[in-house]
Design a protein around this motif. Structure first.
Motif, PDB file in Angstrom:
ATOM      1  N   THR A 164     -11.991 -22.600  30.639  1.00 14.58           N
ATOM      2  CA  THR A 164     -10.926 -22.887  29.668  1.00 14.58           C
ATOM      3  C   THR A 164     -11.446 -23.620  28.433  1.00 14.58           C
ATOM      4  O   THR A 164     -10.945 -23.386  27.333  1.00 14.58           O
ATOM      5  CB  THR A 164      -9.822 -23.718  30.330  1.00 14.58           C
ATOM      6  OG1 THR A 164     -10.400 -24.907  30.877  1.00 14.58           O
ATOM      7  CG2 THR A 164      -9.131 -22.918  31.431  1.00 14.58           C
ATOM      8  N   ALA A 165     -12.432 -24.484  28.582  1.00 18.87           N
ATOM      9  CA  ALA A 165     -12.947 -25.228  27.423  1.00 18.87           C
ATOM     10  C   ALA A 165     -13.608 -24.268  26.431  1.00 18.87           C
ATOM     11  O   ALA A 165     -13.389 -24.365  25.217  1.00 18.87           O
ATOM     12  CB  ALA A 165     -13.941 -26.293  27.869  1.00 18.87           C
ATOM     13  N   GLU A 166     -14.402 -23.343  26.944  1.00 20.36           N
ATOM     14  CA  GLU A 166     -15.046 -22.363  26.074  1.00 20.36           C
ATOM     15  C   GLU A 166     -14.021 -21.428  25.450  1.00 20.36           C
ATOM     16  O   GLU A 166     -14.156 -21.021  24.297  1.00 20.36           O
ATOM     17  CB  GLU A 166     -16.100 -21.557  26.838  1.00 20.36           C
ATOM     18  CG  GLU A 166     -17.328 -22.354  27.234  1.00 20.36           C
ATOM     19  CD  GLU A 166     -17.137 -23.128  28.537  1.00 20.36           C
ATOM     20  OE1 GLU A 166     -16.038 -23.052  29.132  1.00 20.36           O
ATOM     21  OE2 GLU A 166     -18.075 -23.827  28.934  1.00 20.36           O
ATOM     22  N   ALA A 167     -12.979 -21.102  26.204  1.00 18.35           N
ATOM     23  CA  ALA A 167     -11.919 -20.242  25.675  1.00 18.35           C
ATOM     24  C   ALA A 167     -11.190 -20.941  24.535  1.00 18.35           C
ATOM     25  O   ALA A 167     -10.896 -20.320  23.494  1.00 18.35           O
ATOM     26  CB  ALA A 167     -10.937 -19.867  26.786  1.00 18.35           C
ATOM     27  N   ARG A 171     -10.882 -10.857  15.917  1.00 15.82           N
ATOM     28  CA  ARG A 171     -10.453 -10.091  17.092  1.00 15.82           C
ATOM     29  C   ARG A 171     -11.465 -10.212  18.230  1.00 15.82           C
ATOM     30  O   ARG A 171     -11.091 -10.365  19.399  1.00 15.82           O
ATOM     31  CB  ARG A 171     -10.249  -8.622  16.721  1.00 15.82           C
ATOM     32  CG  ARG A 171      -8.948  -8.331  16.010  1.00 15.82           C
ATOM     33  CD  ARG A 171      -8.680  -6.845  15.919  1.00 15.82           C
ATOM     34  NE  ARG A 171      -9.766  -6.108  15.263  1.00 15.82           N
ATOM     35  CZ  ARG A 171      -9.882  -5.932  13.942  1.00 15.82           C
ATOM     36  NH1 ARG A 171      -8.977  -6.440  13.138  1.00 15.82           N
ATOM     37  NH2 ARG A 171     -10.887  -5.244  13.436  1.00 15.82           N
ATOM     38  N   GLN A 172     -12.759 -10.149  17.882  1.00 13.04           N
ATOM     39  CA  GLN A 172     -13.790 -10.272  18.904  1.00 13.04           C
ATOM     40  C   GLN A 172     -13.756 -11.651  19.569  1.00 13.04           C
ATOM     41  O   GLN A 172     -13.903 -11.764  20.791  1.00 13.04           O
ATOM     42  CB  GLN A 172     -15.173 -10.025  18.296  1.00 13.04           C
ATOM     43  CG  GLN A 172     -15.435  -8.588  17.926  1.00 13.04           C
ATOM     44  CD  GLN A 172     -16.738  -8.415  17.162  1.00 13.04           C
ATOM     45  OE1 GLN A 172     -17.333  -9.380  16.687  1.00 13.04           O
ATOM     46  NE2 GLN A 172     -17.177  -7.167  17.049  1.00 13.04           N
ATOM     47  N   LEU A 173     -13.530 -12.686  18.771  1.00 17.16           N
ATOM     48  CA  LEU A 173     -13.446 -14.029  19.342  1.00 17.16           C
ATOM     49  C   LEU A 173     -12.225 -14.177  20.240  1.00 17.16           C
ATOM     50  O   LEU A 173     -12.282 -14.818  21.288  1.00 17.16           O
ATOM     51  CB  LEU A 173     -13.414 -15.069  18.226  1.00 17.16           C
ATOM     52  CG  LEU A 173     -14.757 -15.379  17.567  1.00 17.16           C
ATOM     53  CD1 LEU A 173     -14.568 -16.221  16.326  1.00 17.16           C
ATOM     54  CD2 LEU A 173     -15.669 -16.081  18.559  1.00 17.16           C
ATOM     55  N   ALA A 204     -10.208 -21.568  18.755  1.00 16.58           N
ATOM     56  CA  ALA A 204     -10.235 -22.426  17.567  1.00 16.58           C
ATOM     57  C   ALA A 204     -11.058 -21.777  16.455  1.00 16.58           C
ATOM     58  O   ALA A 204     -10.681 -21.822  15.284  1.00 16.58           O
ATOM     59  CB  ALA A 204     -10.793 -23.799  17.914  1.00 16.58           C
ATOM     60  N   MET A 205     -12.169 -21.163  16.821  1.00  9.17           N
ATOM     61  CA  MET A 205     -12.987 -20.477  15.817  1.00  9.17           C
ATOM     62  C   MET A 205     -12.237 -19.280  15.234  1.00  9.17           C
ATOM     63  O   MET A 205     -12.302 -19.018  14.033  1.00  9.17           O
ATOM     64  CB  MET A 205     -14.315 -20.037  16.438  1.00  9.17           C
ATOM     65  CG  MET A 205     -15.242 -21.199  16.749  1.00  9.17           C
ATOM     66  SD  MET A 205     -16.737 -20.730  17.652  1.00  9.17           S
ATOM     67  CE  MET A 205     -17.516 -19.611  16.525  1.00  9.17           C
ATOM     68  N   ALA A 206     -11.508 -18.550  16.079  1.00  5.37           N
ATOM     69  CA  ALA A 206     -10.720 -17.420  15.592  1.00  5.37           C
ATOM     70  C   ALA A 206      -9.607 -17.898  14.667  1.00  5.37           C
ATOM     71  O   ALA A 206      -9.342 -17.275  13.628  1.00  5.37           O
ATOM     72  CB  ALA A 206     -10.131 -16.643  16.775  1.00  5.37           C
TER      73      ALA A 206
END
Length: 102
Positions: free
Chosen positions: A69-72, A54-56, A77-79
Motif C-alpha cells: 500500500t505504501a508504494e501504491a 495512466r501507467q503509474l 501521488a506521482m500520477a
C-alpha cells in the motif's frame, strides 16, 4: 584637491564605486540570454504525460492488489502530480496571449 577632507574623498570614492557596480549589474542584465533562448523553458508533451499517468495508476492498482500500500500511494501521488502538471500546461496554453493576425 588640497582642501578635500577625508569625508569628501570617502564619499567621492563611494559614489564612484556605486556607479561602477551599478553599471556592471546593468551590463549583466542586458547581455544575459533570455530564459527561452537558454533552453530553460520546458515544453509540455500532454500525450506523453497522460500516458505516464495512466501507467503509474495501473502500477498503483497492481501494487495495491499485491498488498504494497505504501508504494501504491507513492505511485498514485506521482500520477496526481503529473495530472496537475498537465492541467497547468493546458490552462497556460488556453490563457496565453495570441499573436497578432497577419
Amino acid at each position: 584637491m588640497t582642501n578635500a577632507t577625508p569625508l569628501r574623498r570617502t564619499l567621492t570614492a563611494l559614489a564612484a564605486t556605486t556607479l561602477l557596480a551599478g553599471g556592471l549589474l546593468l551590463g549583466q542584465t542586458v547581455t544575459a540570454p533570455p530564459a527561452q533562448a537558454a533552453g530553460k523553458v520546458g515544453t509540455c508533451h500532454v500525450e506523453d504525460m497522460s500516458k505516464q499517468s495512466r501507467q503509474l495508476r495501473d502500477k498503483a492498482a497492481q501494487l495495491k492488489r499485491l498488498g504494497a500500500t505504501a508504494e501504491a500511494r507513492r505511485a498514485l501521488a506521482m500520477a496526481d502530480a503529473l495530472d496537475r502538471r498537465i492541467k497547468a500546461c493546458v490552462d497556460g496554453d488556453n490563457e496565453a496571449s495570441k499573436p497578432f493576425p497577419r
